[in-house]
Design a protein around this motif. Structure first.
Motif, PDB file in Angstrom:
ATOM      1  N   LEU A  81      42.238  34.075  41.480  1.00  0.00           N
ATOM      2  CA  LEU A  81      42.010  32.653  41.242  1.00  0.00           C
ATOM      3  C   LEU A  81      43.084  31.803  41.924  1.00  0.00           C
ATOM      4  CD1 LEU A  81      40.967  32.669  37.467  1.00  0.00           C
ATOM      5  CD2 LEU A  81      39.475  32.518  39.474  1.00  0.00           C
ATOM      6  N   ALA A  82      44.305  32.325  41.992  1.00  0.00           N
ATOM      7  CA  ALA A  82      45.373  31.600  42.685  1.00  0.00           C
ATOM      8  C   ALA A  82      45.065  31.475  44.171  1.00  0.00           C
ATOM      9  CB  ALA A  82      46.713  32.308  42.478  1.00  0.00           C
ATOM     10  N   LEU A 135      40.981  24.259  40.724  1.00  0.00           N
ATOM     11  CA  LEU A 135      39.829  25.107  40.437  1.00  0.00           C
ATOM     12  C   LEU A 135      39.152  24.664  39.144  1.00  0.00           C
ATOM     13  CD1 LEU A 135      38.513  27.462  41.920  1.00  0.00           C
ATOM     14  CD2 LEU A 135      39.921  29.028  40.557  1.00  0.00           C
ATOM     15  N   SER A 136      39.944  24.262  38.157  1.00  0.00           N
ATOM     16  CA  SER A 136      39.383  23.758  36.900  1.00  0.00           C
ATOM     17  C   SER A 136      38.597  22.479  37.120  1.00  0.00           C
ATOM     18  CB  SER A 136      40.498  23.520  35.877  1.00  0.00           C
ATOM     19  OG  SER A 136      41.129  24.726  35.516  1.00  0.00           O
ATOM     20  N   LEU A 193      40.574  37.968  25.415  1.00  0.00           N
ATOM     21  CA  LEU A 193      41.743  37.605  26.203  1.00  0.00           C
ATOM     22  C   LEU A 193      41.700  36.120  26.543  1.00  0.00           C
ATOM     23  CD1 LEU A 193      41.611  40.700  28.567  1.00  0.00           C
ATOM     24  CD2 LEU A 193      43.153  40.369  26.628  1.00  0.00           C
ATOM     25  N   ASP A 194      42.818  35.596  26.985  1.00  0.00           N
ATOM     26  CA  ASP A 194      42.896  34.172  27.316  1.00  0.00           C
ATOM     27  C   ASP A 194      42.121  33.864  28.602  1.00  0.00           C
ATOM     28  OD1 ASP A 194      44.493  33.685  25.121  1.00  0.00           O
ATOM     29  OD2 ASP A 194      46.374  33.898  26.242  1.00  0.00           O
ATOM     30  N   ASP A 195      41.512  32.703  28.614  1.00  0.00           N
ATOM     31  CA  ASP A 195      40.833  32.215  29.813  1.00  0.00           C
ATOM     32  C   ASP A 195      41.890  31.923  30.877  1.00  0.00           C
ATOM     33  OD1 ASP A 195      39.407  30.891  31.766  1.00  0.00           O
ATOM     34  OD2 ASP A 195      38.708  29.275  30.464  1.00  0.00           O
ATOM     35  N   PRO A 196      41.797  32.547  32.053  1.00  0.00           N
ATOM     36  CA  PRO A 196      42.822  32.304  33.080  1.00  0.00           C
ATOM     37  C   PRO A 196      42.628  31.000  33.854  1.00  0.00           C
ATOM     38  CG  PRO A 196      41.200  33.860  33.900  1.00  0.00           C
ATOM     39  CD  PRO A 196      40.817  33.571  32.469  1.00  0.00           C
ATOM     40  N   LEU A 197      41.461  30.377  33.758  1.00  0.00           N
ATOM     41  CA  LEU A 197      41.144  29.243  34.630  1.00  0.00           C
ATOM     42  C   LEU A 197      42.015  28.015  34.406  1.00  0.00           C
ATOM     43  CD1 LEU A 197      39.258  28.389  36.921  1.00  0.00           C
ATOM     44  CD2 LEU A 197      37.632  27.585  35.181  1.00  0.00           C
TER      45      LEU A 197
END
Length: 228
Positions: free
Chosen positions: A140-141, A192-193, A182-186
């Motif tokens: 995502l990065a 991107l968000s 798990l935590d949402d990485p977005l």
């Protein structure tokens, strides 16, 4: 009429459906056997696609094409209007770059999660799940560096990059956190968000996202029934 062999919980056919819908190309959707993790063999589907994956596009003359990216290039060449390839060469390259990051980095980061989701919960390895989520965040990065800022992946309108990206964001930001707790990485990626918020307001992209969510929901129900 063209025939698209595909399943809705796979991210790869989505980009093909985007082109078919955007170009208003008459087509038939067919879900081949062997993709519901229920032991059903793929059988005759190998005659259509010897690779045995989805999607595959069967043309009106009976010839078949596998691989989503190849199918999209064919559709762009055979049905040039409206084009979902940017006119600007650099933007066109960026479109392909975003699609490539999705295919090579993001989806591959999710493979351990795909594999775990098909097994009973008691067999899950928390360290492997956490490592997979870290790889997803890394992918995502990469996307954060290249994602557009006008509401679309590239430029100010839908492109093939959106078809590649939206189903994978459903998987990375919704499916994985929901299934594995798990935590949402977005949210760590502001550009991107913002894209994710904006693209859901586009009618065609919104339809694809809804179809992906429903495909994932149905797949989860089958997994629960199978694993108890």
């Amino acid at each position: 009429m063209l025939k698209l062999f595909q399943v809705y919980d796979s991210p790869f056919p989505t980009r093909v459906r985007l082109l078919l819908l955007a170009k208003n190309i008459p087509h038939q959707i067919i879900e081949p056997p062997g993709f519901k993790w229920d032991g059903t063999p793929k059988g005759d589907y190998f005659e259509i696609n010897p690779i045995g994956r989805v999607p595959a596009l069967v043309l009106e003359d009976g010839r078949a094409l596998p691989e989503s990216e190849v199918i999209c290039e064919y559709l762009e060449d055979a049905y040039p209007e409206p084009s979902l390839r940017p006119a600007d060469p650099f933007e066109r390259a960026t479109m392909r770059l975003i699609s490539r990051i999705c295919d090579i980095y993001l989806v591959m980061a999710m493979v351990p999660l795909f594999n775990a989701s098909g097994r009973p919960r008691k067999s899950w390895d928390p360290d492997r799940l956490a490592a997979a989520m870290a790889e997803i965040a890394k992918a995502l990065a990469y996307l954060e560096e290249y994602i557009g800022t006008q509401g679309y992946a590239v430029g100010a309108s839908l492109t093939q990059a959106d078809g590649a990206l939206v189903p994978q964001l459903v998987l990375a930001s919704e499916w994985a956190p929901m299934v594995f707790g798990l935590d949402d990485p977005l949210p760590a990626f502001p550009k991107l968000s913002a894209y994710w918020t904006a693209i859901q307001t586009d009618p065609l992209a919104g339809q694809l996202i809804a179809e992906t969510r429903e495909g994932i929901r149905a797949s989860r129900e089958r997994a629960k029934a199978r694993n108890g």
